[in-house]
Design a protein around this motif. Structure first.
Motif, PDB file in Angstrom:
ATOM      1  N   HIS A  74       0.832  -1.181   0.000  1.00  0.00           N
ATOM      2  CA  HIS A  74       0.000   0.000   0.000  1.00  0.00           C
ATOM      3  C   HIS A  74       0.876   1.242   0.000  1.00  0.00           C
ATOM      4  CE1 HIS A  74      -3.617  -2.335   0.835  1.00  0.00           C
ATOM      5  NE2 HIS A  74      -2.862  -3.046   1.673  1.00  0.00           N
ATOM      6  N   ALA A  75       0.504   2.200  -0.811  1.00  0.00           N
ATOM      7  CA  ALA A  75       1.259   3.452  -0.858  1.00  0.00           C
ATOM      8  C   ALA A  75       0.889   4.299   0.358  1.00  0.00           C
ATOM      9  CB  ALA A  75       0.932   4.208  -2.140  1.00  0.00           C
ATOM     10  N   ARG A  76       1.883   4.918   0.936  1.00  0.00           N
ATOM     11  CA  ARG A  76       1.650   5.799   2.075  1.00  0.00           C
ATOM     12  C   ARG A  76       1.086   7.125   1.586  1.00  0.00           C
ATOM     13  NH1 ARG A  76       6.807   5.304   6.109  1.00  0.00           N
ATOM     14  NH2 ARG A  76       6.473   3.130   6.638  1.00  0.00           N
ATOM     15  N   ALA A  77       0.212   7.656   2.370  1.00  0.00           N
ATOM     16  CA  ALA A  77      -0.334   8.976   2.043  1.00  0.00           C
ATOM     17  C   ALA A  77       0.690  10.022   2.446  1.00  0.00           C
ATOM     18  CB  ALA A  77      -1.648   9.203   2.768  1.00  0.00           C
ATOM     19  N   ALA A  78       0.951  10.938   1.564  1.00  0.00           N
ATOM     20  CA  ALA A  78       1.947  11.977   1.845  1.00  0.00           C
ATOM     21  C   ALA A  78       1.400  13.108   2.622  1.00  0.00           C
ATOM     22  CB  ALA A  78       2.529  12.501   0.550  1.00  0.00           C
TER      23      ALA A  78
END
Length: 78
Positions: A74-78
């Motif tokens: 899962h991509a981390r939210a920036a």
């Protein structure tokens, strides 16, 4: 392969002793001292006595193949 680390006993040594007539756990224990120190090799000694390969997992002995586990990133939210 080393079966008993405490006594530095290999599966080849155990099999040679079995061919010489030491074909019980107690006989191998008396002859080589396996499973008399820490006891971690006892299961492996019994596997050698049964003629099974040591060091493989129970699933490999049973013929089962390990299944791949799907991984998700899962991509981390920036």
């Amino acid at each position: 392969m080393i079966v008993c680390v405490c006594k530095a006993i290999s599966d080849r040594q155990l099999r040679a002793s079995m061919q010489a007539g030491h074909d019980t756990f107690e006989a191998l224990q008396f002859e080589h001292g396996v499973a008399t120190c820490c006891g971690r090799c006892e299961e492996s000694v019994h596997e050698v006595l049964a003629g099974r390969e040591i060091g493989c997992s129970r699933a490999e002995r049973a013929g089962d193949r390990a299944q791949a586990v799907p991984m998700m990133f899962h991509a981390r939210a920036a």
